[in-house]
Write a protein that holds these residues in place. Structure first.
Motif, PDB file in Angstrom:
ATOM      1  N   LEU A 114       0.846  -1.031  -0.087  1.00 24.03           N
ATOM      2  CA  LEU A 114       0.053   0.127  -0.003  1.00 24.03           C
ATOM      3  C   LEU A 114       0.853   1.320   0.085  1.00 24.03           C
ATOM      4  CD1 LEU A 114      -2.987  -0.431   2.497  1.00 24.03           C
ATOM      5  CD2 LEU A 114      -3.195  -0.109  -0.002  1.00 24.03           C
ATOM      6  N   LYS A 156       4.402  -8.285 -12.779  1.00 23.93           N
ATOM      7  CA  LYS A 156       3.198  -9.039 -12.017  1.00 23.93           C
ATOM      8  C   LYS A 156       3.438  -9.222 -10.765  1.00 23.93           C
ATOM      9  CE  LYS A 156       3.233 -13.889 -12.744  1.00 23.93           C
ATOM     10  NZ  LYS A 156       2.426 -15.033 -13.422  1.00 23.93           N
ATOM     11  N   GLN A 157       4.786  -9.634 -10.477  1.00 19.72           N
ATOM     12  CA  GLN A 157       5.198  -9.811  -8.996  1.00 19.72           C
ATOM     13  C   GLN A 157       6.511  -9.856  -8.841  1.00 19.72           C
ATOM     14  OE1 GLN A 157       3.824 -14.280  -9.519  1.00 19.72           O
ATOM     15  NE2 GLN A 157       5.562 -14.734  -7.950  1.00 19.72           N
ATOM     16  N   ILE A 169       9.737 -11.522  -7.154  1.00 24.25           N
ATOM     17  CA  ILE A 169       9.978 -13.089  -6.967  1.00 24.25           C
ATOM     18  C   ILE A 169      10.662 -13.073  -5.507  1.00 24.25           C
ATOM     19  CG2 ILE A 169      10.329 -13.671  -9.189  1.00 24.25           C
ATOM     20  CD1 ILE A 169      13.453 -13.834  -8.435  1.00 24.25           C
ATOM     21  N   ASP A 170      10.802 -12.072  -4.843  1.00 20.36           N
ATOM     22  CA  ASP A 170      11.019 -12.274  -3.167  1.00 20.36           C
ATOM     23  C   ASP A 170       9.913 -12.250  -2.402  1.00 20.36           C
ATOM     24  OD1 ASP A 170      10.306  -9.533  -3.660  1.00 20.36           O
ATOM     25  OD2 ASP A 170      12.172  -8.778  -2.516  1.00 20.36           O
ATOM     26  N   ASP A 171       9.000 -11.447  -2.298  1.00 18.57           N
ATOM     27  CA  ASP A 171       7.889 -11.378  -1.506  1.00 18.57           C
ATOM     28  C   ASP A 171       6.692 -12.230  -2.304  1.00 18.57           C
ATOM     29  OD1 ASP A 171       6.497  -9.534  -2.974  1.00 18.57           O
ATOM     30  OD2 ASP A 171       7.456  -8.078  -1.511  1.00 18.57           O
ATOM     31  N   ASP A 172       6.605 -12.310  -3.590  1.00 19.58           N
ATOM     32  CA  ASP A 172       5.648 -13.043  -4.314  1.00 19.58           C
ATOM     33  C   ASP A 172       4.344 -12.482  -3.957  1.00 19.58           C
ATOM     34  OD1 ASP A 172       7.146 -14.695  -5.966  1.00 19.58           O
ATOM     35  OD2 ASP A 172       7.131 -16.311  -4.240  1.00 19.58           O
ATOM     36  N   SER A 173       4.190 -11.240  -3.536  1.00 22.55           N
ATOM     37  CA  SER A 173       2.942 -10.512  -3.129  1.00 22.55           C
ATOM     38  C   SER A 173       1.915  -9.972  -4.475  1.00 22.55           C
ATOM     39  CB  SER A 173       2.918  -9.401  -2.556  1.00 22.55           C
ATOM     40  OG  SER A 173       3.256  -9.500  -1.103  1.00 22.55           O
ATOM     41  N   ASN A 174       2.379 -10.127  -5.649  1.00 23.95           N
ATOM     42  CA  ASN A 174       1.527  -9.595  -6.596  1.00 23.95           C
ATOM     43  C   ASN A 174       0.427  -8.586  -6.118  1.00 23.95           C
ATOM     44  OD1 ASN A 174      -0.301  -9.758  -8.989  1.00 23.95           O
ATOM     45  ND2 ASN A 174       0.338 -12.199  -9.173  1.00 23.95           N
ATOM     46  N   GLN A 175       0.840  -7.538  -6.026  1.00 21.69           N
ATOM     47  CA  GLN A 175      -0.179  -6.408  -5.519  1.00 21.69           C
ATOM     48  C   GLN A 175      -0.147  -4.924  -5.830  1.00 21.69           C
ATOM     49  OE1 GLN A 175       0.093  -6.401  -1.180  1.00 21.69           O
ATOM     50  NE2 GLN A 175      -0.878  -8.231  -1.011  1.00 21.69           N
ATOM     51  N   GLN A 224      -1.905  -3.628  -9.294  1.00 18.26           N
ATOM     52  CA  GLN A 224      -3.106  -3.313  -9.103  1.00 18.26           C
ATOM     53  C   GLN A 224      -3.551  -2.072  -8.166  1.00 18.26           C
ATOM     54  OE1 GLN A 224      -1.135  -6.243  -9.317  1.00 18.26           O
ATOM     55  NE2 GLN A 224      -2.586  -7.920  -9.162  1.00 18.26           N
ATOM     56  N   LEU A 268       0.937  -4.304   7.042  1.00 15.17           N
ATOM     57  CA  LEU A 268       1.127  -5.357   6.879  1.00 15.17           C
ATOM     58  C   LEU A 268       2.656  -5.631   7.489  1.00 15.17           C
ATOM     59  CD1 LEU A 268       0.820  -7.989   3.952  1.00 15.17           C
ATOM     60  CD2 LEU A 268       2.889  -7.765   5.459  1.00 15.17           C
ATOM     61  N   PRO A 309      -6.123  -6.872  -4.758  1.00 12.58           N
ATOM     62  CA  PRO A 309      -5.044  -5.661  -4.418  1.00 12.58           C
ATOM     63  C   PRO A 309      -5.974  -4.582  -4.909  1.00 12.58           C
ATOM     64  CG  PRO A 309      -3.927  -7.455  -5.656  1.00 12.58           C
ATOM     65  CD  PRO A 309      -5.336  -7.869  -5.790  1.00 12.58           C
ATOM     66  N   TYR A 359       9.513 -15.930  -1.258  1.00 15.19           N
ATOM     67  CA  TYR A 359      10.800 -16.478  -2.161  1.00 15.19           C
ATOM     68  C   TYR A 359      10.561 -17.679  -2.585  1.00 15.19           C
ATOM     69  CZ  TYR A 359      13.237 -12.915   0.487  1.00 15.19           C
ATOM     70  OH  TYR A 359      13.485 -11.381   1.091  1.00 15.19           O
ATOM     71  N   GLU A 367       1.026 -10.150  10.016  1.00 12.50           N
ATOM     72  CA  GLU A 367      -0.095  -9.526  10.861  1.00 12.50           C
ATOM     73  C   GLU A 367      -0.590  -8.328   9.984  1.00 12.50           C
ATOM     74  OE1 GLU A 367       0.413  -8.840  15.481  1.00 12.50           O
ATOM     75  OE2 GLU A 367       1.340  -7.171  14.136  1.00 12.50           O
ATOM     76  N   GLN A 415       6.122 -21.300  -9.199  1.00  9.75           N
ATOM     77  CA  GLN A 415       5.965 -19.949  -8.695  1.00  9.75           C
ATOM     78  C   GLN A 415       5.274 -18.995  -9.122  1.00  9.75           C
ATOM     79  OE1 GLN A 415       9.643 -17.884  -8.039  1.00  9.75           O
ATOM     80  NE2 GLN A 415       9.315 -16.733  -6.676  1.00  9.75           N
TER      81      GLN A 415
END
Ligand SMILES: Cc1cc2nc3c(=O)[nH]c(=O)nc-3n(C[C@H](O)[C@H](O)[C@H](O)COP(=O)(O)OP(=O)(O)OC[C@H]3O[C@@H](n4cnc5c(N)ncnc54)[C@H](O)[C@@H]3O)c2cc1C
Lengths: 248, 324
Positions: free
Chosen positions: A94, A116-117, A119-125, A128, A214, B106, B134, B143, B253
């Motif tokens: 955010l 699109k994401q 590759i460390d946190d893989d959040s994909n956010q 968008q 988060l 999102p 990862y 959290e 992945q």
């Protein structure tokens, strides 16, 4: 067309990731840092659009001073200039999107292209969230981007096939693997990149809320799967799957 | 407080298994956080589908209707859902991390100013969540802080909801969508034609990699085994990039995550990005001619062999087994 490409510095995908014993993060010694592969695809796409239509490709990253390395690599690929929003602490998606939205307000690009994401946190956010904050349309997981005047048509990799959507610029597009194959920085490109503009802006000067909502409390190594055994023949394989594993 | 709005995604007029997974995860979340689980079905005429999902244990279903919700597009759906979340006073919005869930959640979170957790694999009692990072090499305890929180769940980490004894009531709601939030035009969906089970729903998955060497070999060598086993077909990124098979078959992945009872990896080396998508399968079989291939480190049963010989043989053995 003016295109903004937000990029992230991540461990090389070939790195073996190890969680620190105290769970505070991952071991970073011996990690080679690279541009997030999906962001590299975004840079490549931006460069191809610029090569066809003219315009400007601006890179932006939000991180520490060392992240300049990845901006320089992107400049060496051919981007025109770069912005480093300096921030040492970890931010959530955010906050990242808020920072990008703020900078985009000043820079006024017509298109934002990003991976699109990460590759460390893989959040994909982030893409968008950014699109929503700007009130722009979005196309995630793009495998083809086509322009006709101000109209963009994007083919997206979705469950069960390929989807096509269209909208007018400005817009946010996030890249999938099949969009293109990124070029390598050439030697003349690397030389030129040294002279290109790289502006640093402290994140806390932007007046956006950076407090993370988060929080990562701790990291743990995943349960390890034990290797089983080798079988000698196809007949044996089918036999054990039937009688021992009972899955066929 | 504690109410959970579950986004009930539908495709082609039915609910995929991943939606039932969202329902089950939503029921668990509502129970742990002390609220009700409410499913929402969005569409231009969502009532019939809403009646379907009402049978799965939720306390209420909202049929969210608007002409702009006919086909899934992110901006209109996010706007309609955000308005509904506010009106319903829900604390959580939950979806499965499918292509739609990943695209929508999102955007919805940003509209609500809410933090979002992607692809969680567990809901902890103490209010935290577990999610992989990862490529699954780290499991994070996280959290979320705020009056509203958005969550996507990993489809393989939760079971599908089962029909309950009675059905919940369905409430129709007309969505509010500002024209400024309806800028996206749905043009077309080019569906990969297949009579096989869905990758994310199948009990058995047989995946092929670069070792197959061509799209023709997928057809003539791998597919007979896939069909003999009644399996879904998957692939490595290398096989998709090379154009051997369509993109939606990619496991990993950055593709689909699967956890079938049996996963058979054929001519796949076992790169960390591939393992991220299948290492939670119950039984893993690897067929590879290189005995050092990393895939053998996670395989319950490994066969070191030339796939062009082993795979047709295996299809033959499967046929014999079926007739025995
Ligand atoms: C950003 C990023 C995202 C990625 N995402 C994914 C992802 O989601 N999914 C994914 O799969 N990969 C992903 N990858 C790619 C991954 O790193 C590997 O490159 C890929 O998985 C390799 O595919 P493969 O195993 O088919 O090919 P290879 O690594 O080339 O392996 C082929 C295997 O076939 C075997 N073989 C060859 N011929 C035969 C034969 N005749 N008989 C038996 N065995 C044979 C070889 O011994 C070898 O082990 C990603 C990479 C990056 C950088």
């Amino acid at each position: 067309m003016k295109i903004l490409v937000p990029i992230k510095r991540v461990p090389d995908p070939a790195t073996t990731i190890r969680v620190l014993p105290d769970g505070s993060g991952i071991a970073t010694d011996n990690v080679k840092w690279v541009i997030n592969p999906f962001d590299e695809i975004a840079i490549e796409e931006a460069l191809r659009i610029k090569e066809k239509q003219g315009g400007e490709v601006v890179l932006i990253t939000i991180g520490q001073s060392t992240w300049q390395e990845q901006l320089r690599t992107g400049l060496a690929m051919g981007a025109d200039r770069a912005i480093l929003i300096k921030n040492d602490a970890a931010l959530d998606s955010l906050a990242l999107a808020r920072i990008l939205a703020k900078v985009i307000g000043d820079e006024n690009p017509e298109l934002v292209l990003l991976g699109k994401q990460a590759i460390d946190d893989d959040s994909n956010q982030v893409g968008q969230m950014l699109a929503e904050m700007l009130g722009w349309p979005q196309a995630t997981f793009a495998s083809k981007v086509e322009f006709a005047d101000k109209k963009v048509t994007v083919t997206r990799e979705v469950d069960g096939g390929l989807e096509t959507i269209a909208f007018n610029l400005p817009a946010v597009v996030t890249t999938d693997l099949r969009l293109n194959e990124p070029r390598y920085a050439s030697l003349p490109g690397i030389m030129k990149a040294r002279k290109k503009e790289l502006k640093e802006i402290p994140a806390d000067s932007l007046g956006v809320d950076l407090a993370p909502k988060l929080k990562i409390k701790t990291l743990a190594a995943p349960p390890k799967r034990q290797a089983g055994r080798k079988v000698g023949s196809v007949q044996e394989l089918v036999q054990v799957l039937h009688t021992e594993a009972k899955v066929i | 407080m504690g109410d959970v709005l579950i986004f009930a995604e539908h495709q082609g007029g039915h609910f995929p298994k991943t939606t039932l997974t969202a329902v089950n995860a939503g029921l668990e979340l509502a129970k742990k956080r002390g609220g009700n689980a409410i499913a929402v079905v969005a569409g231009d005429a969502p009532e019939a589908l809403a009646g379907e999902i009402a049978k799965y244990g939720v306390s209420k279903v909202i049929a969210l209707a608007h002409a702009n919700l006919k086909n899934y597009v992110a901006d209109a759906h996010a706007a309609a859902l955000a308005a509904l979340v506010k009106k319903a006073g829900a604390e959580f919005v939950l979806a499965t991390a499918t292509a739609v869930g990943k695209d929508l959640a999102p955007r919805l979170a940003a509209r609500l100013g809410a933090p979002m957790a992607s692809e969680i694999t567990a809901i902890n009692d103490d209010g935290t969540y577990i999610r992989p990072m990862y490529a699954g090499n780290a499991m994070a305890t996280i959290e979320l802080d705020g009056p509203v929180k958005v969550i996507t769940v990993r489809g393989t980490a939760f079971d599908a909801a089962k029909p309950a004894d009675s059905a919940a009531s369905v409430e129709k709601a007309d969505a509010e969508i500002d024209p400024s939030a309806a800028k996206t035009e749905f043009v077309s969906f080019n569906q990969t034609k297949s009579d096989r089970p869905q990758l994310t729903e199948a009990r058995i998955v047989v995946s092929g990699g670069r070792g197959l060497k061509s799209g023709d070999n997928f057809k003539t060598v791998l597919e007979p085994l896939v069909d003999e086993m009644g399996a879904a077909m998957g692939a490595s990124r290398a096989a998709v990039d090379a154009g051997f098979v369509p993109n939606d078959l990619q496991v990993g992945q950055t593709g689909k995550v699967v956890a079938p009872e049996l996963y058979v990896a054929v001519g796949i080396s076992g790169a960390i990005q591939h393992l991220a998508g299948m290492k939670d399968s119950k039984i893993i079989v690897a067929i590879n001619k290189d005995e050092e291939a990393p895939i053998f480190n996670v395989a319950d049963y490994g066969l070191v062999a030339d796939l062009f010989k082993a795979v047709p043989e295996m299809a033959e053995e499967m046929k014999k087994l079926k007739h025995s």
